[in-house]
Write an enzyme that holds these catalytic residues in place. Structure first.
Site, PDB file in Angstrom:
ATOM      1  N   SER A   1      69.336 -58.496 -52.636  1.00  0.00           N
ATOM      2  CA  SER A   1      67.907 -58.354 -52.959  1.00  0.00           C
ATOM      3  C   SER A   1      67.242 -59.594 -53.543  1.00  0.00           C
ATOM      4  CB  SER A   1      67.700 -57.175 -53.913  1.00  0.00           C
ATOM      5  OG  SER A   1      67.744 -55.960 -53.213  1.00  0.00           O
TER       6      SER A   1
ATOM      7  N   LYS B   1      64.166 -60.920 -51.895  1.00  0.00           N
ATOM      8  CA  LYS B   1      62.793 -60.526 -52.232  1.00  0.00           C
ATOM      9  C   LYS B   1      62.023 -61.630 -52.959  1.00  0.00           C
ATOM     10  CE  LYS B   1      63.726 -55.526 -52.515  1.00  0.00           C
ATOM     11  NZ  LYS B   1      65.195 -55.366 -52.557  1.00  0.00           N
TER      12      LYS B   1
ATOM     13  N   SER C   1      62.966 -53.453 -57.621  1.00  0.00           N
ATOM     14  CA  SER C   1      63.602 -53.939 -56.392  1.00  0.00           C
ATOM     15  C   SER C   1      63.490 -52.939 -55.252  1.00  0.00           C
ATOM     16  CB  SER C   1      65.084 -54.276 -56.648  1.00  0.00           C
ATOM     17  OG  SER C   1      65.607 -55.062 -55.610  1.00  0.00           O
TER      18      SER C   1
ATOM     19  N   LYS D   1      65.016 -62.224 -60.387  1.00  0.00           N
ATOM     20  CA  LYS D   1      65.395 -61.215 -59.402  1.00  0.00           C
ATOM     21  C   LYS D   1      66.909 -61.036 -59.334  1.00  0.00           C
ATOM     22  CE  LYS D   1      64.267 -58.110 -56.587  1.00  0.00           C
ATOM     23  NZ  LYS D   1      65.478 -57.415 -57.100  1.00  0.00           N
TER      24      LYS D   1
END
Length: 392
Positions: A64, A67, A124, A235
């Site tokens: 993730s 992202k 997320s 993140k």
């Protein structure tokens, strides 16, 4: 005499041992910290300088932290003014079908873009990421093409995306710690408003669907927000293939650091790795800044409708030192030609401010023309002569 000689030799030996231990202690202080992640990098954001790294160009599955690029493209499109945080984003059946981390958007559900960004940055949400991609580009496929184009523009040489959220475990979806640091730096330096989202620990959103209204609590996946007081973002990501990844940003004493760890063996370790890197970075880093607000001389212009040009700096100068240097010894020299020749455009580089430390060049900032000056014609010379005549 023999006793004096032995005493002298003893003192010399003690001094030598002391010097060895002194330098060993310095080496221990400056050595990078132990990190369990097989691939990592630590950089300073404003300069992009690498502080330490290990296997940073090794291609790995990003999960993730993909992202980060999705968020970057969202903020780029917000910056155009064609969309706003109040823009309405509708969830498609495809976006709803995303598995993994999700915020449980329903097909046909409408949220404003501000909420969608929170769902991506805080929780997320894969569903929210795809909804945003479809809103901006019409389809996830087209959005992914834009992601790869942006990666190329940024010089992310070992990156290729196949989705906008990192859910895929395909071998064709990969990046590196170095490339993650590059896109992280681009995001936080150009769009620092992202921190308004990545600093959120918990926040409620409201689902409004034909079934009615319901409250859903977004909880941050970035535990550093509670573990490390200078955390600003950014993140997390994890899959069975990628293991545990993190791009961690922090700000302390006006120094912004980015620590990227990929392939950490556990959730706990990735945060420990990031904290170890950030603590190390702050222990060795000193930032020199020159805002470049001092006045510059006017520069003579040959053959122009104006005789001289006003000058400006391209911007401030920043230098990160990790060697313990005396930054007060940095010297700045203005380098300009005796004159320039018309035509001159506003923004043209005409010189530079050069910075040196201990006789070595450590960087420079361009000096630009602040005006546009066209090449003088016959009529312009007549006017100049007339003005000169009238001044007597």
């Amino acid at each position: 005499m023999k006793k004096n000689g032995k005493a002298f030799l003893c003192r010399m030996l003690c001094c030598a041992v002391s010097v060895v231990f002194f330098w060993m202690s310095l080496m221990e202080v400056s050595a990078a910290p132990p990190v369990e992640a097989p691939s990592y990098i630590l950089i300073e954001a404003s300069t992009g300088q690498v502080i330490c790294e290990e296997n940073a160009s090794e291609r790995r599955s990003p999960a993730s932290i993909t992202k980060i690029m999705t968020l970057l493209l969202i903020f780029e499109h917000l910056n155009t003014g064609r969309i706003s945080l109040d823009s309405e984003v509708m969830t498609s059946a495809y976006a709803k079908s995303m598995g993994g981390s999700q915020v449980f958007l329903e097909e046909g559900e409408v949220q404003n873009l501000d909420t969608i960004i929170k769902c991506i940055a805080v929780a997320s949400g894969n569903d929210a990421s795809v909804a945003a991609a479809e809103f901006i580009a019409g389809s996830e496929e087209e959005f992914v093409r834009m992601m790869n184009d942006k990666a190329d523009q940024l010089g992310m040489q070992n990156t290729h995306f196949e989705d906008c959220c990192g859910l895929t475990d395909s071998d064709g979806h990969y990046t590196t710690a170095k490339d993650v640091a590059i896109m992280s730096r681009e995001l936080i330096t150009k769009y620092p408003q992202v921190f308004d989202y990545t600093k959120i620990w918990m926040e409620d959103i409201t689902h409004v669907t034909p079934k009615g209204s319901s409250t859903f609590t977004l909880a941050s996946t970035n535990k550093l927000l509670k573990m490390y007081e200078w955390t600003t973002g950014l993140k997390t990501g994890s899959t069975s293939k990628a293991l545990y990844c993190l791009s961690a940003t922090a700000s302390k004493d006006n120094i912004d650091l980015i620590a990227v760890v990929m392939g950490s063996p556990s959730n706990k370790v990735r945060f420990q790795d990031a904290m170890a890197l950030l603590n190390y970075g702050y222990s060795v880093s000193a930032l020199y800044e020159d805002p470049n607000e001092d006045a510059l001389p006017r520069l003579p212009v040959k053959g122009g409708v104006e005789d001289n040009a006003a000058l400006i700096y391209q911007g401030p100068f920043r230098y990160l030192d990790i060697a313990g240097s005396n930054l007060n010894a940095i010297e700045k020299t203005i380098s300009l030609p005796a004159e320039i020749t018309a035509p001159v455009k506003r923004g043209d580089a005409v010189g530079e401010a050069v910075y040196q430390l201990d006789g070595k060049r450590i960087g420079s900032v361009s000096i630009l023309s602040d005006v546009t000056i066209e090449k003088a014609g016959y009529k312009d010379y007549v006017i100049k002569v007339w003005k000169l005549f009238c001044s007597f």
